[in-house]
Design an enzyme around this catalytic site. Structure first.
Site, PDB file in Angstrom:
ATOM      1  N   SER A   8       0.833  -1.202   0.000  1.00 41.80           N
ATOM      2  CA  SER A   8       0.000   0.000   0.000  1.00 41.80           C
ATOM      3  C   SER A   8       0.868   1.253   0.000  1.00 41.80           C
ATOM      4  O   SER A   8       1.604   1.526   0.956  1.00 41.80           O
ATOM      5  CB  SER A   8      -0.916   0.014   1.225  1.00 41.80           C
ATOM      6  OG  SER A   8      -1.638   1.225   1.277  1.00 41.80           O
ATOM      7  N   HIS A  33      -0.945  -1.041  -4.482  1.00 47.97           N
ATOM      8  CA  HIS A  33      -2.264  -0.734  -3.934  1.00 47.97           C
ATOM      9  C   HIS A  33      -2.301   0.753  -3.596  1.00 47.97           C
ATOM     10  O   HIS A  33      -1.458   1.256  -2.839  1.00 47.97           O
ATOM     11  CB  HIS A  33      -2.556  -1.564  -2.686  1.00 47.97           C
ATOM     12  CG  HIS A  33      -3.949  -1.391  -2.172  1.00 47.97           C
ATOM     13  ND1 HIS A  33      -5.028  -2.043  -2.733  1.00 47.97           N
ATOM     14  CD2 HIS A  33      -4.444  -0.623  -1.176  1.00 47.97           C
ATOM     15  CE1 HIS A  33      -6.124  -1.695  -2.084  1.00 47.97           C
ATOM     16  NE2 HIS A  33      -5.793  -0.821  -1.143  1.00 47.97           N
ATOM     17  N   ASP A  35      -4.615   3.842  -2.226  1.00 47.40           N
ATOM     18  CA  ASP A  35      -5.819   4.243  -1.496  1.00 47.40           C
ATOM     19  C   ASP A  35      -6.133   5.710  -1.743  1.00 47.40           C
ATOM     20  O   ASP A  35      -5.299   6.584  -1.466  1.00 47.40           O
ATOM     21  CB  ASP A  35      -5.618   4.036   0.012  1.00 47.40           C
ATOM     22  CG  ASP A  35      -5.590   2.568   0.396  1.00 47.40           C
ATOM     23  OD1 ASP A  35      -6.540   1.848   0.043  1.00 47.40           O
ATOM     24  OD2 ASP A  35      -4.619   2.138   1.045  1.00 47.40           O
ATOM     25  N   MET A  37      -8.596   8.711  -0.628  1.00 47.96           N
ATOM     26  CA  MET A  37      -9.510   9.122   0.448  1.00 47.96           C
ATOM     27  C   MET A  37      -9.909  10.576   0.262  1.00 47.96           C
ATOM     28  O   MET A  37      -9.077  11.407  -0.090  1.00 47.96           O
ATOM     29  CB  MET A  37      -8.837   8.950   1.812  1.00 47.96           C
ATOM     30  CG  MET A  37      -8.290   7.574   2.081  1.00 47.96           C
ATOM     31  SD  MET A  37      -7.466   7.525   3.686  1.00 47.96           S
ATOM     32  CE  MET A  37      -6.771   5.878   3.654  1.00 47.96           C
ATOM     33  N   HIS A  66      -8.009   1.802  -4.937  1.00 50.81           N
ATOM     34  CA  HIS A  66      -9.106   1.582  -3.971  1.00 50.81           C
ATOM     35  C   HIS A  66      -9.697   2.939  -3.596  1.00 50.81           C
ATOM     36  O   HIS A  66      -9.036   3.751  -2.944  1.00 50.81           O
ATOM     37  CB  HIS A  66      -8.526   0.863  -2.742  1.00 50.81           C
ATOM     38  CG  HIS A  66      -9.472   0.695  -1.612  1.00 50.81           C
ATOM     39  ND1 HIS A  66      -9.030   0.423  -0.332  1.00 50.81           N
ATOM     40  CD2 HIS A  66     -10.828   0.743  -1.549  1.00 50.81           C
ATOM     41  CE1 HIS A  66     -10.081   0.320   0.472  1.00 50.81           C
ATOM     42  NE2 HIS A  66     -11.171   0.528  -0.240  1.00 50.81           N
ATOM     43  N   MET A  68     -11.952   5.262  -1.541  1.00 49.18           N
ATOM     44  CA  MET A  68     -12.706   5.478  -0.305  1.00 49.18           C
ATOM     45  C   MET A  68     -13.278   6.883  -0.382  1.00 49.18           C
ATOM     46  O   MET A  68     -12.865   7.791   0.343  1.00 49.18           O
ATOM     47  CB  MET A  68     -11.791   5.279   0.903  1.00 49.18           C
ATOM     48  CG  MET A  68     -11.421   3.829   1.125  1.00 49.18           C
ATOM     49  SD  MET A  68     -10.295   3.575   2.511  1.00 49.18           S
ATOM     50  CE  MET A  68      -8.743   3.530   1.627  1.00 49.18           C
ATOM     51  N   MET A 137     -12.344  -5.128   4.076  1.00 48.44           N
ATOM     52  CA  MET A 137     -11.583  -4.273   4.984  1.00 48.44           C
ATOM     53  C   MET A 137     -11.437  -4.981   6.324  1.00 48.44           C
ATOM     54  O   MET A 137     -12.429  -5.312   6.971  1.00 48.44           O
ATOM     55  CB  MET A 137     -12.292  -2.928   5.185  1.00 48.44           C
ATOM     56  CG  MET A 137     -12.315  -2.021   3.967  1.00 48.44           C
ATOM     57  SD  MET A 137     -10.660  -1.560   3.369  1.00 48.44           S
ATOM     58  CE  MET A 137      -9.956  -0.758   4.825  1.00 48.44           C
ATOM     59  N   ASP A 175      -7.409  -5.991   3.201  1.00 48.75           N
ATOM     60  CA  ASP A 175      -6.709  -4.722   3.405  1.00 48.75           C
ATOM     61  C   ASP A 175      -6.868  -4.272   4.850  1.00 48.75           C
ATOM     62  O   ASP A 175      -7.972  -4.010   5.300  1.00 48.75           O
ATOM     63  CB  ASP A 175      -7.283  -3.663   2.459  1.00 48.75           C
ATOM     64  CG  ASP A 175      -6.535  -2.333   2.532  1.00 48.75           C
ATOM     65  OD1 ASP A 175      -5.545  -2.236   3.275  1.00 48.75           O
ATOM     66  OD2 ASP A 175      -6.964  -1.390   1.841  1.00 48.75           O
TER      67      ASP A 175
END
Length: 218
Positions: A8, A33, A35, A37, A66, A68, A137, A175
């Site tokens: 990540s 990976h 993320d 947000m 990913h 979010m 998650m 994750d």
């Protein structure tokens, strides 16, 4: 199929991001990976298109993005443009999940759906055959470095059963809080892909840590 390791990038050193990307390129990791947000769906803000585009310039492996964020439909084509190969949205953030999944696939990306710790696997029953990936998650989303939630093993078992019963080809990704104490059990329970952030990037030898997660020498 050998399980996938996806470091990540949220846990990388952003002052030395290219260095850390090159480390992952040279390691036995399979994916990056990433993320995203927005400070609304989760109580934190990570990075957006310019940073992902910069990562893509150097990354030589699959870009596993990913989201979010609320209302992810607004940005599906944008994430394709900056290099996403897999785009995962949250079940809890989508009003019309089937439409969102189809839009991701129409852009030529693989489509994933993520479930928060409180969301039961059963909500995916009507869409599981359309998915390439389900991300469970194993911590509450929004921050790195959290402790692993033990109920995750039960959810993996339930999801594996749903996938097999439906004939879906979706892989199971985990994750949050993945480390040397739970990786082996996660894979044995049915996980196909492990996301690891702090455990990799804060280790003394990240390449060796990735190798050990890949081959589970614990």
């Amino acid at each position: 199929m050998s399980h996938i390791i996806a470091p990540s990038i949220l846990a990388a050193d952003f002052a030395n991001l290219q260095r850390d990307i090159e480390m992952v390129n040279q390691s036995e990791a399979d994916w990056f990976h990433i993320d995203v947000m927005d400070g609304v769906f989760v109580p934190n803000i990570s990075y957006g298109m310019p940073v992902i585009s910069a990562i893509k310039k150097h990354a030589t492996k699959t870009m596993d993005v990913h989201l979010m964020i609320v209302d992810p439909d607004r940005f599906i084509s944008d994430f394709k443009k900056v290099g996403a190969d897999i785009l995962t949205v949250h079940y809890e953030a989508c009003k019309h999940l089937h439409r969102t999944v189809q839009a991701i696939k129409q852009e030529g990306m693989q489509a994933g759906v993520s479930l928060n710790p409180h969301t039961p696997v059963a909500v995916l029953e009507d869409i599981i055959k359309d998915l390439d990936l389900v991300l469970i998650m194993s911590v509450n989303p929004g921050f790195g470095g959290q402790s692993f939630i033990e109920n995750t093993y039960k959810k993996i078992g339930q999801l594996k059963e749903l996938i097999e019963k439906s004939g879906s080809n979706a892989i199971i990704e985990i994750d949050g809080g993945v480390n040397d104490k739970n990786a082996e059990k996660l894979v044995a329970t049915g996980a196909n892909a492990l996301v690891a952030g702090s455990f990799v990037f804060r280790s003394q030898d990240p390449k060796q840590t990735i190798h050990d997660l890949k081959y589970l020498k614990y």
